[in-house]
Design a protein around this motif. Structure first.
Motif, mmCIF file in Angstrom:
data_model
loop_
_atom_site.group_PDB
_atom_site.id
_atom_site.type_symbol
_atom_site.label_atom_id
_atom_site.label_comp_id
_atom_site.label_asym_id
_atom_site.label_seq_id
_atom_site.Cartn_x
_atom_site.Cartn_y
_atom_site.Cartn_z
ATOM 1 N N ASP A 74 13.363 -5.917 -13.332
ATOM 2 C CA ASP A 74 12.430 -6.528 -12.388
ATOM 3 C C ASP A 74 12.079 -5.514 -11.307
ATOM 4 O OD1 ASP A 74 12.687 -9.255 -13.518
ATOM 5 O OD2 ASP A 74 14.749 -9.057 -12.806
ATOM 6 N N GLY A 75 10.845 -5.522 -10.883
ATOM 7 C CA GLY A 75 10.404 -4.632 -9.828
ATOM 8 C C GLY A 75 8.986 -4.202 -10.089
ATOM 9 N N PRO A 76 8.437 -3.282 -9.376
ATOM 10 C CA PRO A 76 9.077 -2.547 -8.304
ATOM 11 C C PRO A 76 9.165 -3.365 -7.016
ATOM 12 C CG PRO A 76 6.822 -1.739 -8.610
ATOM 13 C CD PRO A 76 7.069 -2.816 -9.630
ATOM 14 N N PRO A 77 10.044 -2.980 -6.130
ATOM 15 C CA PRO A 77 10.975 -1.869 -6.314
ATOM 16 C C PRO A 77 12.094 -2.255 -7.281
ATOM 17 C CG PRO A 77 11.452 -2.951 -4.242
ATOM 18 C CD PRO A 77 10.229 -3.621 -4.818
ATOM 19 N N HIS A 78 12.566 -1.277 -8.010
ATOM 20 C CA HIS A 78 13.692 -1.459 -8.924
ATOM 21 C C HIS A 78 14.975 -1.075 -8.190
ATOM 22 C CE1 HIS A 78 11.135 -2.019 -12.459
ATOM 23 N NE2 HIS A 78 10.333 -1.151 -11.860
ATOM 24 N N PHE A 135 9.529 3.761 -6.180
ATOM 25 C CA PHE A 135 9.653 2.730 -7.198
ATOM 26 C C PHE A 135 11.087 2.225 -7.367
ATOM 27 C CE2 PHE A 135 10.774 6.395 -9.721
ATOM 28 C CZ PHE A 135 11.510 5.938 -10.811
ATOM 29 N N HIS A 136 12.058 2.864 -6.688
ATOM 30 C CA HIS A 136 13.416 2.332 -6.781
ATOM 31 C C HIS A 136 14.282 2.767 -5.598
ATOM 32 C CE1 HIS A 136 14.552 6.311 -8.562
ATOM 33 N NE2 HIS A 136 15.788 5.999 -8.187
ATOM 34 N N HIS A 138 22.390 5.189 -1.746
ATOM 35 C CA HIS A 138 22.578 6.561 -2.191
ATOM 36 C C HIS A 138 21.274 7.347 -2.059
ATOM 37 C CE1 HIS A 138 23.023 9.892 -5.148
ATOM 38 N NE2 HIS A 138 24.245 9.925 -4.655
ATOM 39 N N HIS A 139 20.163 6.731 -2.515
ATOM 40 C CA HIS A 139 18.872 7.424 -2.440
ATOM 41 C C HIS A 139 17.707 6.454 -2.579
ATOM 42 C CE1 HIS A 139 19.591 7.309 -6.847
ATOM 43 N NE2 HIS A 139 18.277 7.223 -6.938
ATOM 44 N N ILE A 140 16.541 6.946 -2.192
ATOM 45 C CA ILE A 140 15.263 6.296 -2.457
ATOM 46 C C ILE A 140 14.604 7.112 -3.550
ATOM 47 C CG2 ILE A 140 12.964 5.813 -1.521
ATOM 48 C CD1 ILE A 140 14.295 5.426 1.210
ATOM 49 N N THR A 183 19.939 14.865 8.063
ATOM 50 C CA THR A 183 20.740 13.707 8.479
ATOM 51 C C THR A 183 21.414 13.000 7.306
ATOM 52 O OG1 THR A 183 18.811 12.256 8.385
ATOM 53 C CG2 THR A 183 19.319 13.303 10.516
ATOM 54 N N GLY A 184 21.223 13.510 6.075
ATOM 55 C CA GLY A 184 21.897 12.952 4.909
ATOM 56 C C GLY A 184 21.085 11.975 4.081
ATOM 57 N N MET A 185 19.842 11.725 4.423
ATOM 58 C CA MET A 185 18.969 10.841 3.648
ATOM 59 C C MET A 185 18.535 11.544 2.371
ATOM 60 S SD MET A 185 16.797 8.197 3.493
ATOM 61 C CE MET A 185 15.165 7.828 2.920
#
Length: 160
Positions: A61-65, A8-9, A86-88, A125-127
């Motif tokens: 507004d979203g998603p995605p936010h 969602f973001h 930075h992140h999902i 891998t840093g995700m």
């Protein structure tokens, strides 16, 4: 959905929250939920309890936010390279379960043995993937509509 994740973001850490809100808002034509500021109890993946300052907002507004987090040196939300994801973020029924094979807990909400409310998982891998307690969907919806997320704290754990 992205694979099995209820995304969602997407989260970005920025050195200037107000400028990022203005620039991204104008460029993407989006509005922002009220900015939140608090001290957030977390426990690192190594088991260290910390109280971390956080200032953040999401696009209404979203998603995605789009989530914007103010970078604070030495915190778990220190800036990643400029312009990098930075992140999902995804809602999950259980934030304590890694969202993918080989992912390890970077940090999670609360000082307890298990994350409460949210958890950041990182791949080799840093995700990063942030899992947010799915029972909080309506609280986030109310915040996106202009309410105060702090007023809608979950009994299941701290606010991300």
């Amino acid at each position: 959905m992205l694979g099995e994740l209820d995304v969602f973001h997407v989260g970005l850490v920025t050195t200037d929250l107000e400028l990022a809100m203005k620039t991204i808002g104008e460029n993407l034509g989006i509005a922002w939920a009220p900015v939140q500021q608090r001290t957030q109890p977390v426990r690192t993946g190594a088991g260290e309890p910390r109280d971390e300052p956080i200032v953040f907002t999401y696009s209404s507004d979203g998603p995605p936010h789009v989530e914007l987090i103010q970078s604070i040196a030495g915190s778990v939300w220190e800036v990643t390279p400029p312009g990098c994801l930075h992140h999902i973020g995804a809602f999950a029924d259980d934030v304590t379960v890694p969202p993918g094979p080989g992912m390890s807990l970077e940090f999670g909400g609360g000082h307890g043995e298990k994350p409460a409310g949210f958890a950041y998982w990182i791949s080799p891998t840093g995700m990063r993937v942030e899992l947010v307690d799915g029972s909080r969907r309506e609280q986030f919806k109310a915040w996106f509509e202009g309410g105060d997320l702090r007023m809608a704290r979950s009994t299941n754990g701290p606010t991300p």
